[in-house]
Write a protein that holds these residues in place. Sequence first.
Motif, PDB file in Angstrom:
ATOM      1  N   LEU A  46       0.800  -1.256   0.120  1.00 19.06           N
ATOM      2  CA  LEU A  46      -0.041   0.034   0.063  1.00 19.06           C
ATOM      3  C   LEU A  46       0.975   1.353   0.054  1.00 19.06           C
ATOM      4  N   ILE A  47       1.959   1.162   0.982  1.00 17.89           N
ATOM      5  CA  ILE A  47       2.614   2.490   1.044  1.00 17.89           C
ATOM      6  C   ILE A  47       3.626   2.583  -0.252  1.00 17.89           C
ATOM      7  N   MET A  48       4.046   1.429  -0.788  1.00 18.31           N
ATOM      8  CA  MET A  48       4.801   1.636  -1.991  1.00 18.31           C
ATOM      9  C   MET A  48       3.885   2.242  -3.179  1.00 18.31           C
ATOM     10  N   SER A  49       2.514   1.803  -3.251  1.00 18.77           N
ATOM     11  CA  SER A  49       1.808   2.504  -4.234  1.00 18.77           C
ATOM     12  C   SER A  49       1.440   3.805  -4.008  1.00 18.77           C
ATOM     13  N   VAL A  50       1.049   4.321  -2.805  1.00 18.57           N
ATOM     14  CA  VAL A  50       1.189   5.661  -2.634  1.00 18.57           C
ATOM     15  C   VAL A  50       2.445   6.359  -2.893  1.00 18.57           C
ATOM     16  N   GLY A  51       3.726   5.871  -2.596  1.00 22.84           N
ATOM     17  CA  GLY A  51       5.009   6.383  -3.171  1.00 22.84           C
ATOM     18  C   GLY A  51       4.897   6.637  -4.540  1.00 22.84           C
ATOM     19  N   ALA A  52       4.684   5.538  -5.429  1.00 22.18           N
ATOM     20  CA  ALA A  52       4.451   5.751  -6.735  1.00 22.18           C
ATOM     21  C   ALA A  52       3.726   6.731  -7.450  1.00 22.18           C
ATOM     22  N   ALA A  53       2.453   6.932  -6.885  1.00 26.97           N
ATOM     23  CA  ALA A  53       1.392   7.883  -7.030  1.00 26.97           C
ATOM     24  C   ALA A  53       1.875   9.297  -6.913  1.00 26.97           C
ATOM     25  N   LEU A  54       2.562   9.322  -5.503  1.00 21.29           N
ATOM     26  CA  LEU A  54       3.160  10.760  -5.271  1.00 21.29           C
ATOM     27  C   LEU A  54       4.137  11.137  -6.427  1.00 21.29           C
ATOM     28  N   GLY A  55       4.922  10.016  -6.618  1.00 18.53           N
ATOM     29  CA  GLY A  55       6.272  10.470  -7.492  1.00 18.53           C
ATOM     30  C   GLY A  55       5.625  10.944  -9.134  1.00 18.53           C
ATOM     31  N   SER A  56       4.703  10.284  -9.212  1.00 18.63           N
ATOM     32  CA  SER A  56       3.979  10.674 -10.614  1.00 18.63           C
ATOM     33  C   SER A  56       3.375  12.132 -10.697  1.00 18.63           C
ATOM     34  N   SER A  57       2.770  12.509  -9.519  1.00 18.66           N
ATOM     35  CA  SER A  57       2.127  13.804  -9.333  1.00 18.66           C
ATOM     36  C   SER A  57       2.939  14.911  -9.081  1.00 18.66           C
ATOM     37  N   VAL A  58       3.913  14.855  -8.387  1.00 21.88           N
ATOM     38  CA  VAL A  58       4.871  15.904  -7.823  1.00 21.88           C
ATOM     39  C   VAL A  58       5.943  16.523  -8.817  1.00 21.88           C
ATOM     40  N   VAL A  59       6.418  15.406  -9.670  1.00 20.88           N
ATOM     41  CA  VAL A  59       7.779  16.076 -10.376  1.00 20.88           C
ATOM     42  C   VAL A  59       7.391  17.225 -11.362  1.00 20.88           C
ATOM     43  N   ILE A  60       6.095  17.215 -12.226  1.00 22.71           N
ATOM     44  CA  ILE A  60       6.049  18.302 -13.209  1.00 22.71           C
ATOM     45  C   ILE A  60       5.879  19.650 -12.279  1.00 22.71           C
ATOM     46  N   PRO A  61       5.005  19.789 -11.289  1.00 25.02           N
ATOM     47  CA  PRO A  61       4.990  21.040 -10.621  1.00 25.02           C
ATOM     48  C   PRO A  61       6.457  21.477 -10.147  1.00 25.02           C
TER      49      PRO A  61
END
Length: 407
Positions: A141-156
């Motif tokens: 679960l935490i691994m998936s959260v980290g993956a989603a976080l990584g995809s969402s923060v890098v462009i901003p």
Amino acid sequence: MRNKSLTPISCWFLLALLFIALNMRAPFTSLSPLLDEISHSLSLSATQAGLLTTLPLIAFALFSPFASALARRLGLEVTIMLGLVLISVGVMVRAMSAIPALFSGTLLLGIGIAVANVLLPGLLKRDHARHAASLTALYVLIMSVGAALGSSVVIPLARLAEQSMAASVPGWSVALLWSLPLSLCAALIWLPRLWASRRATVQPTSGQGIGPLLRSKVAWQITLFLGLNSFINYVFVSWFAVMAMDLGFSAEKAGIYHGLMQLAGAAPALVMVPLMAKVKNVRFIAAIMIMATLVGVAGLMMMSSLALFWALLLGVGQGGAFILGLSMISLRSDSPEQATALSGMAQCLGYLLAATGPVVIGYLYETSQDWDSALSLMLGVILVWGYCGLMACKPVSESVENVSATA
């Protein structure tokens, strides 16, 4: 001596597990949203860009078998720390805005993640065997959260860096450093475990390599279950958005559906964290995940207008099955050493299959110019995967032996 597997789970261990899990997908999932900018900045060819995205998978496949051997020599704690250091160094090196640094840094963090991937099941088997299944669901679960976080923060972050630093440093280079605090925190939190392991008296162990497991039918069932799960998962991670656009959906909708599919992969963990501690026969859960995946693929073939629903089913089925496969490594092993060796075997084959899946499906699509043959192949793969999953998740009481059973 007190059995470590029966000791309470400390808050410090949970914190360490959380930060390690955050580093197991986030550093390389954050690369894809920036790939166009990186390719333009460094003049990467399409082939180079494709290799960059598959390099972590190749590292997982090639280095997973060596992680268990290294752990037998150095110990689990030391080897996990080595993996965290490699992730940190890899993140820093690939942000140097040069092609050699980009590829070498990606390879280094891929090796570091491979080490953590392989060793966590053995660590849970050794220290918290009674809670291994629930802890596995938690770290997925935490691994998936980290993956989603990584995809969402890098462009901003890239846009903010471009505005504040002008043209002196590429924005993507700064954005790729976002996960460095996660890996450094994980290493710092892991230090007390490392020091405790170095002070403890080392007990001689016979250890176990992959060799004996190659004669075990249970080991092959688990390996094929995880391996084919990776094959199926990365096929749809790579091609679902293209499928959706070919089915008539806009690029925006296809992208949203693709993101929701991956987010749905984390949903089973929310239920399975408490459930895995209570359910003795997980075969029923396996059957649900297999059926969800099968119906998702069949639905894409027959009722493509409901693509969002089929995407959610695919995400749930694949996410839940991944948790089950990792849990079986601990539940069906006789020792921490065996669990670590089995993890190396399963993940080596799994990521080899994962790396070939998108290529095979892409070839079928290119030659036929439609998705029917590719999805028909996926239905066949799912049937084999489902059989392996039901066998791998057989209750231990119904099996004469665990992984030690030979074919």
